[in-house]
Design an enzyme around this catalytic site. Structure first.
Site, PDB file in Angstrom:
ATOM      1  N   LYS A   1      57.997  73.962  34.044  1.00  0.00           N
ATOM      2  CA  LYS A   1      59.271  73.462  33.823  1.00  0.00           C
ATOM      3  C   LYS A   1      58.914  72.032  33.388  1.00  0.00           C
ATOM      4  O   LYS A   1      58.790  71.135  34.047  1.00  0.00           O
ATOM      5  CB  LYS A   1      60.299  73.178  35.187  1.00  0.00           C
ATOM      6  CG  LYS A   1      61.699  73.346  34.794  1.00  0.00           C
ATOM      7  CD  LYS A   1      62.284  72.150  33.828  1.00  0.00           C
ATOM      8  CE  LYS A   1      62.490  70.751  34.632  1.00  0.00           C
ATOM      9  NZ  LYS A   1      62.806  69.729  33.643  1.00  0.00           N
TER      10      LYS A   1
ATOM     11  N   GLU B   1      51.865  63.756  41.953  1.00  0.00           N
ATOM     12  CA  GLU B   1      51.220  62.291  41.207  1.00  0.00           C
ATOM     13  C   GLU B   1      52.482  61.778  40.847  1.00  0.00           C
ATOM     14  O   GLU B   1      53.192  61.986  40.024  1.00  0.00           O
ATOM     15  CB  GLU B   1      50.536  62.828  39.960  1.00  0.00           C
ATOM     16  CG  GLU B   1      49.070  63.615  40.541  1.00  0.00           C
ATOM     17  CD  GLU B   1      48.250  64.109  39.434  1.00  0.00           C
ATOM     18  OE1 GLU B   1      48.920  64.081  38.125  1.00  0.00           O
ATOM     19  OE2 GLU B   1      47.226  64.512  39.539  1.00  0.00           O
TER      20      GLU B   1
ATOM     21  N   CYS C   1      51.814  55.896  34.018  1.00  0.00           N
ATOM     22  CA  CYS C   1      51.952  55.856  35.314  1.00  0.00           C
ATOM     23  C   CYS C   1      50.851  54.730  35.900  1.00  0.00           C
ATOM     24  O   CYS C   1      51.181  54.035  36.911  1.00  0.00           O
ATOM     25  CB  CYS C   1      51.794  57.215  36.199  1.00  0.00           C
ATOM     26  SG  CYS C   1      50.407  58.023  35.852  1.00  0.00           S
TER      27      CYS C   1
ATOM     28  N   GLU D   1      58.961  50.079  40.285  1.00  0.00           N
ATOM     29  CA  GLU D   1      58.497  50.530  38.935  1.00  0.00           C
ATOM     30  C   GLU D   1      59.559  50.323  37.767  1.00  0.00           C
ATOM     31  O   GLU D   1      60.537  50.948  38.161  1.00  0.00           O
ATOM     32  CB  GLU D   1      57.975  51.760  39.097  1.00  0.00           C
ATOM     33  CG  GLU D   1      57.254  52.573  37.791  1.00  0.00           C
ATOM     34  CD  GLU D   1      56.822  54.102  37.855  1.00  0.00           C
ATOM     35  OE1 GLU D   1      57.937  54.607  38.369  1.00  0.00           O
ATOM     36  OE2 GLU D   1      55.617  54.317  37.501  1.00  0.00           O
TER      37      GLU D   1
HETATM   38  P1  NAD Z   1      61.135  62.430  36.677  1.00  0.00           P
HETATM   39  O1  NAD Z   1      60.922  62.483  38.217  1.00  0.00           O
HETATM   40  O2  NAD Z   1      62.586  61.897  36.612  1.00  0.00           O
HETATM   41  O3  NAD Z   1      61.193  63.974  36.159  1.00  0.00           O
HETATM   42  C1  NAD Z   1      59.997  64.642  36.303  1.00  0.00           C
HETATM   43  C2  NAD Z   1      60.218  66.261  36.218  1.00  0.00           C
HETATM   44  O4  NAD Z   1      60.950  66.622  37.140  1.00  0.00           O
HETATM   45  C3  NAD Z   1      61.204  66.839  34.912  1.00  0.00           C
HETATM   46  O5  NAD Z   1      60.736  67.793  34.471  1.00  0.00           O
HETATM   47  C4  NAD Z   1      62.443  66.657  35.702  1.00  0.00           C
HETATM   48  O6  NAD Z   1      63.506  67.471  35.199  1.00  0.00           O
HETATM   49  C5  NAD Z   1      61.979  67.473  37.145  1.00  0.00           C
HETATM   50  N1  NAD Z   1      62.971  66.929  38.043  1.00  0.00           N
HETATM   51  C6  NAD Z   1      63.902  66.110  38.080  1.00  0.00           C
HETATM   52  N2  NAD Z   1      64.629  66.117  39.267  1.00  0.00           N
HETATM   53  C7  NAD Z   1      64.122  67.189  40.018  1.00  0.00           C
HETATM   54  C8  NAD Z   1      64.262  68.102  41.433  1.00  0.00           C
HETATM   55  N3  NAD Z   1      65.417  67.507  42.172  1.00  0.00           N
HETATM   56  N4  NAD Z   1      63.857  69.002  41.426  1.00  0.00           N
HETATM   57  C9  NAD Z   1      62.813  69.687  40.566  1.00  0.00           C
HETATM   58  N5  NAD Z   1      62.444  69.000  39.408  1.00  0.00           N
HETATM   59  C10 NAD Z   1      63.075  67.742  39.154  1.00  0.00           C
HETATM   60  O7  NAD Z   1      60.010  61.669  36.238  1.00  0.00           O
HETATM   61  P2  NAD Z   1      59.972  61.168  34.717  1.00  0.00           P
HETATM   62  O8  NAD Z   1      60.991  60.184  34.482  1.00  0.00           O
HETATM   63  O9  NAD Z   1      60.044  62.542  33.666  1.00  0.00           O
HETATM   64  O10 NAD Z   1      58.582  60.615  34.601  1.00  0.00           O
HETATM   65  C11 NAD Z   1      58.299  59.040  34.801  1.00  0.00           C
HETATM   66  C12 NAD Z   1      57.675  59.059  36.278  1.00  0.00           C
HETATM   67  O11 NAD Z   1      56.554  59.780  36.280  1.00  0.00           O
HETATM   68  C13 NAD Z   1      57.449  57.587  36.622  1.00  0.00           C
HETATM   69  O12 NAD Z   1      57.662  57.267  37.876  1.00  0.00           O
HETATM   70  C14 NAD Z   1      55.879  57.484  36.460  1.00  0.00           C
HETATM   71  O13 NAD Z   1      55.255  56.697  37.252  1.00  0.00           O
HETATM   72  C15 NAD Z   1      55.684  58.920  36.968  1.00  0.00           C
HETATM   73  N6  NAD Z   1      54.170  59.573  36.503  1.00  0.00           N
HETATM   74  C16 NAD Z   1      53.236  59.666  37.431  1.00  0.00           C
HETATM   75  C17 NAD Z   1      51.990  60.085  37.082  1.00  0.00           C
HETATM   76  C18 NAD Z   1      50.806  59.991  38.130  1.00  0.00           C
HETATM   77  O14 NAD Z   1      49.848  60.797  37.646  1.00  0.00           O
HETATM   78  N7  NAD Z   1      50.839  59.476  39.228  1.00  0.00           N
HETATM   79  C19 NAD Z   1      51.735  60.383  35.840  1.00  0.00           C
HETATM   80  C20 NAD Z   1      52.756  60.121  34.816  1.00  0.00           C
HETATM   81  C21 NAD Z   1      54.042  59.823  35.320  1.00  0.00           C
END
Ligand code: NAD
Length: 486
Positions: free
Chosen positions: A178, A254, A288, A390
């Protein structure tokens, strides 16, 4: 206008709901296509397809044939490099200079790498004494989990999706992916590559759509999904963990960070400024691993603030497709509003805005893009909201420190613990500080220098588990112990 459908059992398929939502180019605000809005029915079809492939053709292939097929996926991405690059740039607004060096090459490299190391990974064997003197041998084997759900974010779409898909498949699983609703396009192109690489239908499935109460959540709750691997926000990780609890699914997370960069007075000054500029402004601050908290030893503090500010002010902002552009827009107008709210909050909380803090003036068609200025703050309290949460934008706060003990306490005073960067020429200090920092990954005199064999992941609110090299293969496999009495 591109219509992006699901990819289930080797075929592109419209959503059960019949609904699509717009795909917006964040550089211009223009709608560039529409994306299938997935629901539980779509997820269920994809999981069934994955199960069928797992029980049939994918498990019937020899390991060597499976891994060769994954190498063909890497070649397939490279063969269509420009299409992948174009799609990633339109979905995200990333400058070509970044996406062509980071996102797309790593997307291909992830398949090549995991197909290679999966052949080399070792199992364990122990000889055990028994009372009758004949002894026993214990050995371990690895078996795939079954169907793995992969949920990925928008900041490095192809890179982070393949970082999980490649090891999951190398370990013998099938996947339902997804992708982020903001960045569906490279996942669709990847689906085409899977078909041409001769990988059986159902091994790789993509369901597009939103997260809560939609495709994302349906995947986390599906009883036939054995594990969820997720990259995204900490809050989302928490919701996913809850959804996974009833079926005790394996999880690998992550999550977010509020990473510290520590610059000692003995550091190579120019390298520290250049490295901190990269770690703050790369990908418009949407990595991130970006540094949002910078600590600089007092004797060089003012000089460092000036130098980083001139770097920020010299960044070329604008058209992602112009080779000279160094900084593109944020991912969306919604995210821009969040970042601008943080800019305002910082002012309310007493920040001195050294540079930036607003929206750059750009000509059409970029005047409607989700751009913000690279921004540097000083003089905030350590417990200001913007120092704790963040932001995920091109912004950092710089604070002076006097002693190693003080800066360690400051760096560790965070609920997050993803990574840190330490800039110093003193060898023992570098190791001493790195050992004491509460983070999963510490860079000394560098940033974002990755060896894919090393474990990657965070402590505290930044994640659960480690991926990378054999650590990924450990997560995507069940280890079985077999004890043979001799
Ligand atoms: P997000 O959590 O909003 O979304 C990520 C994914 O999760 C999307 O595909 C979204 O549709 C899905 N999602 C959202 N709610 C959900 C739920 N309740 N159930 C299942 N799936 C759900 O994150 P984002 O805004 O896309 O990305 C940015 C974030 O990601 C930042 O916090 C960043 O630090 C983090 N990040 C972490 C790493 C790492 O390796 N630690 C790497 C990249 C990004």
């Amino acid at each position: 206008m591109t219509k992006i459908d699901h990819f289930i059992a080797g075929e592109f398929a419209p959503p059960d709901s019949g609904d699509y939502f717009p795909n917006v180019d964040p550089a211009t605000g223009d709608s560039i296509g529409e994306i299938a809005e997935g629901n539980g029915v779509d997820v269920d079809r994809a999981v069934q397809a994955a199960q069928k492939a797992f029980r049939g053709p994918w498990s019937e292939m020899s390991t060597g044939d499976r891994l060769d097929a994954l190498k063909r996926v890497a070649h397939g991405i490279r063969a269509r490099f420009d299409e992948f690059l174009d799609a990633e740039m339109r979905d995200t607004g990333k400058p070509r200079a970044f996406a062509s060096k980071v996102d797309i090459p790593r997307g291909a490299a992830n398949f090549e790498f995991f197909a290679t190391i999966a052949r080399a990974v070792e199992d364990q064997s122990y000889q055990t004494d028994t009372r009758d003197g004949r002894g026993a041998i214990n050995y371990t084997t690895r078996q795939p989990l079954g169907v793995v759900g992969v949920i990925s974010p928008w900041n490095l779409p192809l890179l982070l999706l393949t970082w999980k898909v490649a090891p999951a498949l190398a370990a013998g699983n099938c996947v339902v992916v997804k992708p982020s609703e903001e960045t569906p396009s490279t996942a669709s192109l990847l689906a085409e590559v899977f078909n041409t690489a001769g990988i059986p239908a159902g091994v790789f499935n993509v369901v597009h759509g939103l997260g809560p109460n939609a495709a994302g959540e349906a995947l986390t709750r599906h009883p036939d999904v054995a594990a969820i691997t997720f990259t995204g926000e900490t809050r989302t990780g928490s919701a996913i963990m809850e959804a996974c609890a009833p079926h005790i699914k394996d999880i690998s997370f992550e999550l977010g960070g509020k990473n510290a960069s520590i610059v000692f007075a003995d550091a190579d000054f120019d390298a520290a400024v250049a490295g901190t500029a990269r770690s703050t402004f790369s990908n418009t601050g949407q990595v991130c691993l970006c540094s949002e908290r910078v600590y600089v030893e007092r004797p060089i503090y003012e000089r460092f603030v000036d130098a980083l500010a001139s770097r920020a002010e010299s960044l070329t902002i604008g058209d992602p497709f112009d080779d000279a552009t160094e900084m593109g827009p944020l991912i969306s107008e919604t995210h821009r509003q969040k970042v601008l709210a943080a800019y305002e909050k910082a002012r309310d909380e007493g920040a001195t805005v050294v540079t930036g803090g607003g929206v750059p003036e750009l000509d059409d068609p970029f005047a409607n893009g989700a751009y913000v200025e690279p921004t540097i703050w000083t003089d905030l309290d350590d417990d200001a909201t913007v120092m704790r949460e963040e932001i995920f934008g091109p912004v950092c706060h710089i604070r002076p420190f006097d002693t190693e003990e003080e800066v360690l306490a400051l760096a560790n005073d965070s609920r997050y613990g993803l990574c840190a960067a330490v800039w110093t020429e003193k060898l023992r200090r570098a190791h001493r500080v790195a050992h004491q920092i509460e983070a999963g990954l510490v860079w000394i005199n560098s940033w974002f220098l990755r060896d894919l064999r090393t474990p990657f992941g965070g402590v505290k609110l930044s994640g659960i588990g480690r991926e990378g090299g054999r650590h990924s293969l450990d997560f995507y496999s069940e280890t079985k112990t077999i004890c043979v009495k001799l």
